[in-house]
Motif scaffolding. Structure first.
Motif, PDB file in Angstrom:
ATOM      1  N   ALA A  25       6.549   8.409 -15.289  1.00 53.94           N
ATOM      2  CA  ALA A  25       7.210   7.108 -15.192  1.00 53.94           C
ATOM      3  C   ALA A  25       7.761   6.880 -13.787  1.00 53.94           C
ATOM      4  CB  ALA A  25       8.336   7.014 -16.229  1.00 53.94           C
ATOM      5  N   ALA A  26       8.326   7.908 -13.174  1.00 53.02           N
ATOM      6  CA  ALA A  26       8.839   7.774 -11.809  1.00 53.02           C
ATOM      7  C   ALA A  26       7.709   7.520 -10.821  1.00 53.02           C
ATOM      8  CB  ALA A  26       9.615   9.036 -11.427  1.00 53.02           C
ATOM      9  N   ALA A  27       6.591   8.190 -10.988  1.00 54.32           N
ATOM     10  CA  ALA A  27       5.448   7.985 -10.095  1.00 54.32           C
ATOM     11  C   ALA A  27       4.909   6.559 -10.229  1.00 54.32           C
ATOM     12  CB  ALA A  27       4.354   9.003 -10.400  1.00 54.32           C
ATOM     13  N   VAL A  28       4.804   6.057 -11.454  1.00 47.57           N
ATOM     14  CA  VAL A  28       4.338   4.687 -11.666  1.00 47.57           C
ATOM     15  C   VAL A  28       5.308   3.702 -11.034  1.00 47.57           C
ATOM     16  CG1 VAL A  28       3.941   2.929 -13.446  1.00 47.57           C
ATOM     17  CG2 VAL A  28       2.989   5.210 -13.709  1.00 47.57           C
ATOM     18  N   PHE A  29       6.599   3.932 -11.181  1.00 51.88           N
ATOM     19  CA  PHE A  29       7.596   3.051 -10.585  1.00 51.88           C
ATOM     20  C   PHE A  29       7.463   3.015  -9.066  1.00 51.88           C
ATOM     21  CE2 PHE A  29      11.730   2.743  -8.502  1.00 51.88           C
ATOM     22  CZ  PHE A  29      12.085   1.457  -8.870  1.00 51.88           C
ATOM     23  N   LEU A  30       7.300   4.167  -8.440  1.00 47.81           N
ATOM     24  CA  LEU A  30       7.179   4.209  -6.990  1.00 47.81           C
ATOM     25  C   LEU A  30       5.902   3.536  -6.502  1.00 47.81           C
ATOM     26  CD1 LEU A  30       8.519   7.793  -6.239  1.00 47.81           C
ATOM     27  CD2 LEU A  30       9.626   5.619  -5.753  1.00 47.81           C
ATOM     28  N   VAL A  31       4.807   3.729  -7.217  1.00 49.96           N
ATOM     29  CA  VAL A  31       3.555   3.077  -6.823  1.00 49.96           C
ATOM     30  C   VAL A  31       3.702   1.562  -6.926  1.00 49.96           C
ATOM     31  CG1 VAL A  31       1.160   2.715  -7.522  1.00 49.96           C
ATOM     32  CG2 VAL A  31       2.064   5.032  -7.323  1.00 49.96           C
ATOM     33  N   LYS A  32       4.305   1.087  -8.013  1.00 45.61           N
ATOM     34  CA  LYS A  32       4.473  -0.349  -8.174  1.00 45.61           C
ATOM     35  C   LYS A  32       5.426  -0.912  -7.128  1.00 45.61           C
ATOM     36  CE  LYS A  32       4.499  -2.311 -12.219  1.00 45.61           C
ATOM     37  NZ  LYS A  32       4.830  -2.678 -13.592  1.00 45.61           N
ATOM     38  N   LYS A  33       6.439  -0.170  -6.759  1.00 45.49           N
ATOM     39  CA  LYS A  33       7.433  -0.662  -5.811  1.00 45.49           C
ATOM     40  C   LYS A  33       6.882  -0.733  -4.396  1.00 45.49           C
ATOM     41  CE  LYS A  33      12.087   0.273  -4.172  1.00 45.49           C
ATOM     42  NZ  LYS A  33      12.773  -0.952  -4.484  1.00 45.49           N
ATOM     43  N   PHE A  34       6.137   0.260  -3.963  1.00 41.43           N
ATOM     44  CA  PHE A  34       5.734   0.333  -2.569  1.00 41.43           C
ATOM     45  C   PHE A  34       4.303  -0.103  -2.296  1.00 41.43           C
ATOM     46  CE2 PHE A  34       9.229   3.479  -2.672  1.00 41.43           C
ATOM     47  CZ  PHE A  34      10.046   2.866  -1.736  1.00 41.43           C
ATOM     48  N   PHE A  35       3.407   0.000  -3.254  1.00 41.93           N
ATOM     49  CA  PHE A  35       2.000  -0.251  -2.988  1.00 41.93           C
ATOM     50  C   PHE A  35       1.440  -1.476  -3.683  1.00 41.93           C
ATOM     51  CE2 PHE A  35       2.469   4.407  -2.493  1.00 41.93           C
ATOM     52  CZ  PHE A  35       2.232   4.448  -1.132  1.00 41.93           C
ATOM     53  N   TRP A  36       2.125  -2.001  -4.686  1.00 41.07           N
ATOM     54  CA  TRP A  36       1.645  -3.151  -5.417  1.00 41.07           C
ATOM     55  C   TRP A  36       2.110  -4.400  -4.683  1.00 41.07           C
ATOM     56  CZ3 TRP A  36      -0.381  -1.046 -10.017  1.00 41.07           C
ATOM     57  CH2 TRP A  36      -1.090  -1.935 -10.811  1.00 41.07           C
ATOM     58  N   LYS A  37       1.178  -5.223  -4.231  1.00 36.98           N
ATOM     59  CA  LYS A  37       1.523  -6.443  -3.519  1.00 36.98           C
ATOM     60  C   LYS A  37       1.672  -7.586  -4.514  1.00 36.98           C
ATOM     61  CE  LYS A  37       1.312  -4.501   0.451  1.00 36.98           C
ATOM     62  NZ  LYS A  37       2.497  -4.178   1.167  1.00 36.98           N
ATOM     63  N   LYS A  38       2.818  -8.243  -4.455  1.00 38.28           N
ATOM     64  CA  LYS A  38       3.060  -9.356  -5.349  1.00 38.28           C
ATOM     65  C   LYS A  38       2.391 -10.613  -4.800  1.00 38.28           C
ATOM     66  CE  LYS A  38       7.526  -7.747  -6.981  1.00 38.28           C
ATOM     67  NZ  LYS A  38       8.949  -8.051  -7.083  1.00 38.28           N
ATOM     68  N   LYS A  39       1.852 -11.405  -5.699  1.00 37.87           N
ATOM     69  CA  LYS A  39       1.266 -12.679  -5.312  1.00 37.87           C
ATOM     70  C   LYS A  39       2.344 -13.744  -5.444  1.00 37.87           C
ATOM     71  CE  LYS A  39      -3.348 -11.446  -6.853  1.00 37.87           C
ATOM     72  NZ  LYS A  39      -4.448 -11.764  -7.743  1.00 37.87           N
ATOM     73  N   LYS A  40       2.634 -14.401  -4.326  1.00 36.08           N
ATOM     74  CA  LYS A  40       3.656 -15.438  -4.345  1.00 36.08           C
ATOM     75  C   LYS A  40       3.000 -16.802  -4.447  1.00 36.08           C
ATOM     76  CE  LYS A  40       7.163 -12.913  -1.862  1.00 36.08           C
ATOM     77  NZ  LYS A  40       8.192 -12.953  -0.854  1.00 36.08           N
TER      78      LYS A  40
END
Length: 42
Positions: A14-29
């Protein structure tokens, strides 16, 4: 495997998924939204 190991592995994943989503997932605005490239909203 006991329950403590299962919980520990789950928390690590869960921590690894959170970090990947926080730093590597680009949000579409949205184009009409504010915040980013000095859109003049403020």
């Amino acid at each position: 495997m006991d329950i403590q190991s299962i919980i520990a592995y789950f928390l690590v994943i869960a921590a690894a998924v959170f970090l990947v989503k926080k730093f590597f997932w680009k949000k579409k605005k949205k184009a009409d939204g504010c915040g980013g490239d000095d859109c003049g909203c403020h």
